[in-house]
Design a protein around this motif. Structure first.
Motif, PDB file in Angstrom:
ATOM      1  N   TRP A  90       0.813  -1.208   0.000  1.00 39.44           N
ATOM      2  CA  TRP A  90       0.000   0.000   0.000  1.00 39.44           C
ATOM      3  C   TRP A  90       0.851   1.264   0.000  1.00 39.44           C
ATOM      4  CZ3 TRP A  90      -4.424   0.200  -1.991  1.00 39.44           C
ATOM      5  CH2 TRP A  90      -5.288  -0.884  -1.925  1.00 39.44           C
ATOM      6  N   GLU A  91       2.003   1.229   0.665  1.00 38.32           N
ATOM      7  CA  GLU A  91       2.910   2.383   0.619  1.00 38.32           C
ATOM      8  C   GLU A  91       3.339   2.668  -0.814  1.00 38.32           C
ATOM      9  OE1 GLU A  91       6.285   2.137   3.236  1.00 38.32           O
ATOM     10  OE2 GLU A  91       5.016   1.655   4.947  1.00 38.32           O
ATOM     11  N   ARG A  92       3.644   1.608  -1.552  1.00 37.89           N
ATOM     12  CA  ARG A  92       4.069   1.785  -2.945  1.00 37.89           C
ATOM     13  C   ARG A  92       2.924   2.234  -3.825  1.00 37.89           C
ATOM     14  NH1 ARG A  92       7.942  -3.532  -3.619  1.00 37.89           N
ATOM     15  NH2 ARG A  92       9.488  -2.853  -2.105  1.00 37.89           N
ATOM     16  N   VAL A  93       1.761   1.630  -3.654  1.00 39.46           N
ATOM     17  CA  VAL A  93       0.615   1.960  -4.498  1.00 39.46           C
ATOM     18  C   VAL A  93       0.159   3.395  -4.264  1.00 39.46           C
ATOM     19  CG1 VAL A  93      -1.848   1.466  -4.865  1.00 39.46           C
ATOM     20  CG2 VAL A  93      -0.203  -0.403  -4.772  1.00 39.46           C
ATOM     21  N   LEU A  94       0.213   3.858  -3.031  1.00 38.62           N
ATOM     22  CA  LEU A  94      -0.274   5.196  -2.703  1.00 38.62           C
ATOM     23  C   LEU A  94       0.817   6.271  -2.749  1.00 38.62           C
ATOM     24  CD1 LEU A  94      -2.645   4.222   0.236  1.00 38.62           C
ATOM     25  CD2 LEU A  94      -3.247   4.667  -2.162  1.00 38.62           C
ATOM     26  N   ASP A  95       2.012   5.909  -3.166  1.00 39.92           N
ATOM     27  CA  ASP A  95       3.110   6.860  -3.262  1.00 39.92           C
ATOM     28  C   ASP A  95       2.740   7.965  -4.255  1.00 39.92           C
ATOM     29  OD1 ASP A  95       5.470   8.270  -3.580  1.00 39.92           O
ATOM     30  OD2 ASP A  95       6.656   6.533  -4.194  1.00 39.92           O
ATOM     31  N   PRO A  96       2.722   9.234  -3.808  1.00 39.35           N
ATOM     32  CA  PRO A  96       2.350  10.329  -4.715  1.00 39.35           C
ATOM     33  C   PRO A  96       3.327  10.499  -5.876  1.00 39.35           C
ATOM     34  CG  PRO A  96       3.033  11.195  -2.574  1.00 39.35           C
ATOM     35  CD  PRO A  96       3.015   9.703  -2.464  1.00 39.35           C
ATOM     36  N   GLU A  97       4.532   9.967  -5.757  1.00 41.60           N
ATOM     37  CA  GLU A  97       5.515  10.065  -6.838  1.00 41.60           C
ATOM     38  C   GLU A  97       5.347   8.971  -7.877  1.00 41.60           C
ATOM     39  OE1 GLU A  97       7.562  12.677  -7.275  1.00 41.60           O
ATOM     40  OE2 GLU A  97       6.451  13.456  -5.558  1.00 41.60           O
ATOM     41  N   LEU A  98       4.497   8.011  -7.606  1.00 43.94           N
ATOM     42  CA  LEU A  98       4.232   6.958  -8.580  1.00 43.94           C
ATOM     43  C   LEU A  98       3.616   7.585  -9.818  1.00 43.94           C
ATOM     44  CD1 LEU A  98       4.297   3.821  -8.878  1.00 43.94           C
ATOM     45  CD2 LEU A  98       1.945   3.839  -8.072  1.00 43.94           C
ATOM     46  N   ARG A  99       4.123   7.227 -10.970  1.00 46.91           N
ATOM     47  CA  ARG A  99       3.697   7.875 -12.224  1.00 46.91           C
ATOM     48  C   ARG A  99       2.177   7.842 -12.395  1.00 46.91           C
ATOM     49  NH1 ARG A  99       5.085   6.123 -18.337  1.00 46.91           N
ATOM     50  NH2 ARG A  99       4.373   8.033 -19.309  1.00 46.91           N
ATOM     51  N   LEU A 100       1.570   6.699 -12.133  1.00 50.35           N
ATOM     52  CA  LEU A 100       0.120   6.577 -12.284  1.00 50.35           C
ATOM     53  C   LEU A 100      -0.615   7.531 -11.341  1.00 50.35           C
ATOM     54  CD1 LEU A 100      -2.095   5.056 -13.795  1.00 50.35           C
ATOM     55  CD2 LEU A 100      -2.052   3.346 -11.970  1.00 50.35           C
ATOM     56  N   ASN A 101      -0.133   7.668 -10.109  1.00 52.56           N
ATOM     57  CA  ASN A 101      -0.756   8.583  -9.163  1.00 52.56           C
ATOM     58  C   ASN A 101      -0.613  10.051  -9.601  1.00 52.56           C
ATOM     59  OD1 ASN A 101      -1.577   6.463  -7.601  1.00 52.56           O
ATOM     60  ND2 ASN A 101       0.118   6.615  -6.170  1.00 52.56           N
ATOM     61  N   ARG A 102       0.516  10.367 -10.231  1.00 53.35           N
ATOM     62  CA  ARG A 102       0.693  11.728 -10.740  1.00 53.35           C
ATOM     63  C   ARG A 102      -0.290  12.007 -11.880  1.00 53.35           C
ATOM     64  NH1 ARG A 102       6.956  12.155 -11.799  1.00 53.35           N
ATOM     65  NH2 ARG A 102       6.494  10.072 -12.472  1.00 53.35           N
ATOM     66  N   ILE A 103      -0.547  11.003 -12.705  1.00 54.79           N
ATOM     67  CA  ILE A 103      -1.497  11.168 -13.794  1.00 54.79           C
ATOM     68  C   ILE A 103      -2.911  11.399 -13.239  1.00 54.79           C
ATOM     69  CG2 ILE A 103      -2.663   9.944 -15.687  1.00 54.79           C
ATOM     70  CD1 ILE A 103       0.090   8.604 -16.240  1.00 54.79           C
ATOM     71  N   PHE A 104      -3.287  10.603 -12.234  1.00 50.83           N
ATOM     72  CA  PHE A 104      -4.625  10.732 -11.647  1.00 50.83           C
ATOM     73  C   PHE A 104      -4.810  12.030 -10.865  1.00 50.83           C
ATOM     74  CE2 PHE A 104      -5.014   5.892 -11.657  1.00 50.83           C
ATOM     75  CZ  PHE A 104      -5.767   5.893 -12.816  1.00 50.83           C
ATOM     76  N   SER A 105      -3.730  12.610 -10.377  1.00 54.70           N
ATOM     77  CA  SER A 105      -3.863  13.833  -9.585  1.00 54.70           C
ATOM     78  C   SER A 105      -3.962  15.105 -10.422  1.00 54.70           C
ATOM     79  CB  SER A 105      -2.706  13.955  -8.619  1.00 54.70           C
ATOM     80  OG  SER A 105      -1.482  14.171  -9.319  1.00 54.70           O
ATOM     81  N   ARG A 106      -3.877  14.973 -11.748  1.00 52.41           N
ATOM     82  CA  ARG A 106      -3.953  16.152 -12.628  1.00 52.41           C
ATOM     83  C   ARG A 106      -5.339  16.695 -12.669  1.00 52.41           C
ATOM     84  NH1 ARG A 106      -0.418  14.078 -17.765  1.00 52.41           N
ATOM     85  NH2 ARG A 106       1.501  13.892 -16.634  1.00 52.41           N
TER      86      ARG A 106
END
Length: 102
Positions: free
Chosen positions: A86-102
């Motif tokens: 979960w730490e890895r999946v929710l990492d804000p630096e994860l590319r997918l998370n950066r895409i979703f946060s746009r």
């Protein structure tokens, strides 16, 4: 009186190289990583229920005592693996998370 330094000596043909000895914390972290990696492989291939602490120790190349020193049960190992996931999946630096946060 000779002084003793905490070093590991690695012998290379023709010479010896003194390497600084790892601290207890570094050795513990390395053991924990080995245990988690070994357990993940076993849980993935044969399932949680079919995996024993002895198998985890063997797959991790550590003693069974070392496994129990760091983890009281395979449930605790599994919980740590889930938390790391979960730490890895929710990492804000994860590319997918950066895409979703746009």
């Amino acid at each position: 009186m000779a002084l003793r330094y905490k070093t590991n000596v690695r012998f290379v043909p023709g010479r010896a190289i003194a390497l600084p000895r790892k601290s207890q914390r570094e050795r513990s972290e390395a053991s924990i990583s080995q245990i988690l990696e070994g357990a993940l492989g076993l849980f993935s291939s044969q399932g949680f229920g079919a995996t024993s602490m002895r198998q985890i120790a063997a797959a991790s190349d550590v003693s069974i005592g070392n496994v129990y020193h760091h983890f009281s049960s395979k449930e605790e190992i599994f919980q740590e693996l889930i938390e790391e996931y979960w730490e890895r999946v929710l990492d804000p630096e994860l590319r997918l998370n950066r895409i979703f946060s746009r």
